[in-house]
Design an enzyme around this catalytic site. Structure first.
Site, PDB file in Angstrom:
ATOM      1  N   ALA A   1     -80.739  77.365  -6.386  1.00  0.00           N
ATOM      2  CA  ALA A   1     -81.016  78.075  -5.079  1.00  0.00           C
ATOM      3  C   ALA A   1     -80.609  76.941  -4.031  1.00  0.00           C
ATOM      4  CB  ALA A   1     -82.453  78.099  -5.013  1.00  0.00           C
TER       5      ALA A   1
ATOM      6  N   ALA B   1     -77.224  75.213  -1.796  1.00  0.00           N
ATOM      7  CA  ALA B   1     -76.588  75.535  -0.199  1.00  0.00           C
ATOM      8  C   ALA B   1     -75.627  76.832  -0.751  1.00  0.00           C
ATOM      9  CB  ALA B   1     -75.718  74.389  -0.201  1.00  0.00           C
ATOM     10  N   VAL B   2     -75.028  76.739  -1.885  1.00  0.00           N
ATOM     11  CA  VAL B   2     -74.189  77.941  -2.193  1.00  0.00           C
ATOM     12  C   VAL B   2     -75.100  79.206  -2.504  1.00  0.00           C
ATOM     13  CG1 VAL B   2     -72.159  78.867  -3.417  1.00  0.00           C
ATOM     14  CG2 VAL B   2     -72.134  76.740  -2.641  1.00  0.00           C
TER      15      VAL B   2
ATOM     16  N   ARG C   1     -69.395  68.017  -4.990  1.00  0.00           N
ATOM     17  CA  ARG C   1     -68.906  66.748  -4.648  1.00  0.00           C
ATOM     18  C   ARG C   1     -69.003  66.138  -3.534  1.00  0.00           C
ATOM     19  NH1 ARG C   1     -62.435  67.777  -3.742  1.00  0.00           N
ATOM     20  NH2 ARG C   1     -62.630  70.001  -2.786  1.00  0.00           N
TER      21      ARG C   1
ATOM     22  N   ARG D   1     -63.349  67.798  -7.493  1.00  0.00           N
ATOM     23  CA  ARG D   1     -64.012  68.660  -8.208  1.00  0.00           C
ATOM     24  C   ARG D   1     -64.165  68.416  -9.745  1.00  0.00           C
ATOM     25  NH1 ARG D   1     -60.802  71.854  -5.020  1.00  0.00           N
ATOM     26  NH2 ARG D   1     -61.795  73.295  -3.201  1.00  0.00           N
TER      27      ARG D   1
ATOM     28  N   ASN E   1     -71.904  68.919 -14.793  1.00  0.00           N
ATOM     29  CA  ASN E   1     -71.958  70.177 -14.677  1.00  0.00           C
ATOM     30  C   ASN E   1     -71.789  71.053 -15.912  1.00  0.00           C
ATOM     31  OD1 ASN E   1     -72.712  69.933 -11.992  1.00  0.00           O
ATOM     32  ND2 ASN E   1     -70.700  70.759 -10.917  1.00  0.00           N
TER      33      ASN E   1
ATOM     34  N   SER F   1     -69.777  76.974 -10.204  1.00  0.00           N
ATOM     35  CA  SER F   1     -70.069  75.643 -10.475  1.00  0.00           C
ATOM     36  C   SER F   1     -68.664  74.964 -10.561  1.00  0.00           C
ATOM     37  CB  SER F   1     -71.148  75.220 -11.432  1.00  0.00           C
ATOM     38  OG  SER F   1     -72.337  75.834 -11.411  1.00  0.00           O
ATOM     39  N   ASN F   2     -68.353  73.832 -10.165  1.00  0.00           N
ATOM     40  CA  ASN F   2     -67.241  73.070 -10.355  1.00  0.00           C
ATOM     41  C   ASN F   2     -67.247  72.197 -11.457  1.00  0.00           C
ATOM     42  OD1 ASN F   2     -65.069  73.981  -8.419  1.00  0.00           O
ATOM     43  ND2 ASN F   2     -66.523  73.392  -6.687  1.00  0.00           N
TER      44      ASN F   2
ATOM     45  N   ASP G   1     -60.272  80.534  -1.604  1.00  0.00           N
ATOM     46  CA  ASP G   1     -59.132  79.910  -1.253  1.00  0.00           C
ATOM     47  C   ASP G   1     -58.331  80.904  -0.350  1.00  0.00           C
ATOM     48  OD1 ASP G   1     -59.916  77.751  -2.651  1.00  0.00           O
ATOM     49  OD2 ASP G   1     -58.903  78.347  -4.518  1.00  0.00           O
TER      50      ASP G   1
ATOM     51  N   ARG H   1     -59.732  81.096   3.144  1.00  0.00           N
ATOM     52  CA  ARG H   1     -59.131  79.917   4.042  1.00  0.00           C
ATOM     53  C   ARG H   1     -57.621  79.865   4.239  1.00  0.00           C
ATOM     54  NH1 ARG H   1     -62.594  75.768  -0.039  1.00  0.00           N
ATOM     55  NH2 ARG H   1     -64.542  75.906   1.129  1.00  0.00           N
TER      56      ARG H   1
ATOM     57  N   HIS I   1     -58.474  76.326  -9.042  1.00  0.00           N
ATOM     58  CA  HIS I   1     -59.322  75.955  -7.834  1.00  0.00           C
ATOM     59  C   HIS I   1     -59.560  74.598  -7.825  1.00  0.00           C
ATOM     60  CE1 HIS I   1     -62.280  76.649  -4.666  1.00  0.00           C
ATOM     61  NE2 HIS I   1     -63.027  75.774  -5.101  1.00  0.00           N
TER      62      HIS I   1
HETATM   63  N1  LIG Z   1     -66.166  78.074  -6.980  1.00  0.00           N
HETATM   64  C1  LIG Z   1     -66.189  77.728  -5.753  1.00  0.00           C
HETATM   65  O1  LIG Z   1     -65.246  78.208  -4.866  1.00  0.00           O
HETATM   66  C2  LIG Z   1     -67.220  76.894  -5.188  1.00  0.00           C
HETATM   67  C3  LIG Z   1     -67.518  76.860  -3.801  1.00  0.00           C
HETATM   68  C4  LIG Z   1     -68.574  75.938  -3.180  1.00  0.00           C
HETATM   69  C5  LIG Z   1     -69.490  75.165  -4.271  1.00  0.00           C
HETATM   70  N2  LIG Z   1     -69.117  74.957  -5.569  1.00  0.00           N
HETATM   71  C6  LIG Z   1     -69.756  74.401  -6.457  1.00  0.00           C
HETATM   72  O2  LIG Z   1     -71.034  74.944  -6.620  1.00  0.00           O
HETATM   73  C7  LIG Z   1     -72.000  74.072  -7.004  1.00  0.00           C
HETATM   74  C8  LIG Z   1     -73.235  74.262  -6.227  1.00  0.00           C
HETATM   75  O3  LIG Z   1     -72.836  73.749  -4.877  1.00  0.00           O
HETATM   76  P1  LIG Z   1     -74.164  73.569  -3.845  1.00  0.00           P
HETATM   77  O4  LIG Z   1     -73.454  73.143  -2.562  1.00  0.00           O
HETATM   78  O5  LIG Z   1     -74.936  74.719  -3.673  1.00  0.00           O
HETATM   79  O6  LIG Z   1     -74.939  72.386  -4.441  1.00  0.00           O
HETATM   80  P2  LIG Z   1     -76.674  72.131  -4.233  1.00  0.00           P
HETATM   81  O7  LIG Z   1     -76.985  70.774  -4.734  1.00  0.00           O
HETATM   82  O8  LIG Z   1     -76.994  72.434  -2.836  1.00  0.00           O
HETATM   83  O9  LIG Z   1     -77.361  73.023  -5.255  1.00  0.00           O
HETATM   84  C9  LIG Z   1     -77.281  73.145  -6.541  1.00  0.00           C
HETATM   85  C10 LIG Z   1     -78.609  73.695  -7.203  1.00  0.00           C
HETATM   86  O10 LIG Z   1     -78.416  73.715  -8.641  1.00  0.00           O
HETATM   87  C11 LIG Z   1     -79.695  73.544  -8.920  1.00  0.00           C
HETATM   88  N3  LIG Z   1     -79.542  73.246 -10.454  1.00  0.00           N
HETATM   89  C12 LIG Z   1     -79.216  71.848 -10.993  1.00  0.00           C
HETATM   90  N4  LIG Z   1     -79.440  72.076 -12.376  1.00  0.00           N
HETATM   91  C13 LIG Z   1     -79.775  73.335 -12.587  1.00  0.00           C
HETATM   92  C14 LIG Z   1     -80.316  73.840 -13.873  1.00  0.00           C
HETATM   93  N5  LIG Z   1     -80.288  73.504 -14.762  1.00  0.00           N
HETATM   94  N6  LIG Z   1     -80.882  75.209 -13.812  1.00  0.00           N
HETATM   95  C15 LIG Z   1     -81.163  75.845 -12.553  1.00  0.00           C
HETATM   96  N7  LIG Z   1     -80.782  75.173 -11.337  1.00  0.00           N
HETATM   97  C16 LIG Z   1     -80.184  73.917 -11.462  1.00  0.00           C
HETATM   98  C17 LIG Z   1     -80.215  72.364  -8.230  1.00  0.00           C
HETATM   99  O11 LIG Z   1     -81.605  71.987  -8.369  1.00  0.00           O
HETATM  100  C18 LIG Z   1     -79.671  72.609  -6.802  1.00  0.00           C
HETATM  101  O12 LIG Z   1     -80.734  73.337  -6.192  1.00  0.00           O
HETATM  102  C19 LIG Z   1     -71.375  72.651  -7.203  1.00  0.00           C
HETATM  103  O13 LIG Z   1     -70.836  72.366  -8.503  1.00  0.00           O
HETATM  104  C20 LIG Z   1     -69.981  72.917  -6.313  1.00  0.00           C
HETATM  105  O14 LIG Z   1     -68.952  72.256  -6.481  1.00  0.00           O
HETATM  106  C21 LIG Z   1     -67.979  75.818  -5.999  1.00  0.00           C
HETATM  107  O1  LIG Z   2     -64.643  71.558  -2.401  1.00  0.00           O
HETATM  108  C1  LIG Z   2     -65.437  71.825  -2.916  1.00  0.00           C
HETATM  109  O2  LIG Z   2     -65.883  70.854  -3.805  1.00  0.00           O
HETATM  110  C2  LIG Z   2     -66.424  73.114  -3.312  1.00  0.00           C
HETATM  111  C3  LIG Z   2     -65.717  74.178  -3.273  1.00  0.00           C
HETATM  112  O3  LIG Z   2     -64.756  74.315  -4.511  1.00  0.00           O
HETATM  113  C4  LIG Z   2     -64.906  74.682  -1.945  1.00  0.00           C
HETATM  114  O4  LIG Z   2     -63.841  75.072  -2.091  1.00  0.00           O
HETATM  115  O5  LIG Z   2     -65.594  74.656  -1.019  1.00  0.00           O
END
Ligand SMILES: NC(=O)c1ccc[n+]([C@@H]2O[C@H](COP(=O)([O-])OP(=O)(O)OC[C@H]3O[C@@H](n4cnc5c(N)ncnc54)[C@H](O)[C@@H]3O)[C@@H](O)[C@H]2O)c1
Ligand SMILES: O=C(O)C[C@H](O)C(=O)O
Length: 308
Positions: free
Chosen positions: A8, A10-11, A82, A88, A95, A119-120, A148, A151, A175
């Site tokens: 829950a 940012a993403v 990150r 990533r 992760n 998740s990355n 992507d 963007r 990615h």
């Molecule tokens: N694929 C994509 O395009 C993309 C885009 C953006 C972010 N991401 C990835 O998404 C992930 C989350 O990013 P974010 O900015 O939301 O991070 P964040 O730190 O804001 O949120 C992550 C949440 O995961 C929770 N968490 C951790 N372990 C857990 C578990 N075992 N069970 C349940 N919840 C758990 C944390 O408490 C936290 O609230 C990162 O790995 C980021 O790199 C991927």
């Molecule tokens: O850049 C990152 O680490 C998060 C995500 O994969 C993104 O592209 O925004």
């Protein structure tokens, strides 16, 4: 239509918000390990319902998967993001364990679920879900290419000095900062190739800016982005929930397509009620094929770090 969003942060919260605003799901369950965190985000979001005009019911759960039971779709955003200067791929150590545990818990309570991995390092996390669960390949989808490509369109519109709705384009491949393959040759403005409007040099700059899109925002924000990632995930969820048969580049298990095997990487797919309903094989030129294969080598190298 019940959707679970694990993580829950940012993403996850952004994704839940866009799903709710689009008003196509009956229920969204946000789940996090931090005590009361998902419940708090859910309550805050529900207090926007009358303001934003949606009827989706959003609830929160502190690590109680019973509340996710019977989910049609689950989005995995749990894990660490990150920091500036990181790749990533460096997130894999923490992760991988989280994604493995979370996907197993989701499936226990929702055996028919379609999983979207965020998740990355996303392509490797998607592969991990394939290797550690018994879900069929159409029900495991990695989200990266949709973001992507958004963007890419932003950068194309900037270069063309055009509205974003005028441009179309797609990014395939891994990615990652080096692995993305923006298909500049095929990008269009109202069906006209963008190469008619801008120089090769400018188009190469668009591609380079697209590839480091995530890193650029991470440097500016101190953590990685969330609005466009959340919106991109909500687009995939809607395509599945509403059986739209829309085409997005998604990370999917390849078994010979594009001459690639035994990895998950971004290629165009059709999304509908069954998840990935088709992998679309488009004609790539020699340079694009070379870039895609180099990208695949990078993804396989990261996959090699998994403890399978
Ligand atoms: N694929 C994509 O395009 C993309 C885009 C953006 C972010 N991401 C990835 O998404 C992930 C989350 O990013 P974010 O900015 O939301 O991070 P964040 O730190 O804001 O949120 C992550 C949440 O995961 C929770 N968490 C951790 N372990 C857990 C578990 N075992 N069970 C349940 N919840 C758990 C944390 O408490 C936290 O609230 C990162 O790995 C980021 O790199 C991927
Ligand atoms: O850049 C990152 O680490 C998060 C995500 O994969 C993104 O592209 O925004």
């Amino acid at each position: 239509m019940k959707v679970t969003v694990v993580g829950a942060g940012a993403v996850g919260a952004s994704c839940a918000e866009y799903i709710a605003i689009k008003n196509f799901a009956s229920e969204v369950v946000l789940l996090d390990i931090k005590e009361d965190y998902a419940e708090g985000k859910a309550m805050d979001l529900m207090q926007t319902a009358s303001l934003n005009g949606f009827d989706t019911k959003i609830t929160g759960s502190t690590n109680d998967y019973a509340k996710t039971a019977g989910s049609d779709i689950a989005v995995i955003t749990s894990g660490i993001p990150r920091k500036p200067g990181m790749t990533r791929e460096e997130l894999i150590g923490i992760n991988a364990g989280i994604v493995k545990e979370v996907s197993s818990n989701i499936i226990k309570h929702s055996p028919d679920v379609i999983i979207i991995v965020v998740s990355n390092p996303m392509d490797t996390m998607t592969y991990l879900v394939h290797k550690t669960t018994n879900l069929p390949k159409n029900r495991i989808i990695g989200m990266g290419g949709a973001l992507d490509s958004a963007r890419f369109k932003y950068r194309l519109a900037e270069a063309l000095e055009a509205p974003i709705s005028d441009v179309d384009g797609m990014v395939i491949g891994g990615h990652s900062d080096k692995g993305m393959v923006p298909l500049t040759r095929l990008a269009t403005r109202n069906s006209v190739l963008v190469s008619e409007f801008i120089s090769d040099e400018r188009l190469n700059q668009v591609a380079a800016d697209t590839k480091v899109g995530g890193a650029t925002l991470t440097k500016m924000l101190g953590t990685s982005a969330w609005y466009a990632p959340g919106a991109a995930v909500s687009g995939l969820v809607q395509a599945i929930a509403c059986d739209q048969k829309k085409m997005f580049p998604c990370s999917t298990l390849l078994e010979g397509e594009y001459g690639l095997n035994d990895l998950c990487i971004g290629t165009p797919v059709i999304l509908g009620r069954n998840g990935i309903e088709k992998i679309v094989e488009i004609e790539l030129d020699e340079n694009e094929k070379k870039q895609l294969h180099e990208s695949a080598e990078g993804v396989k190298k990261t996959n090699g770090l998994l403890d399978l």
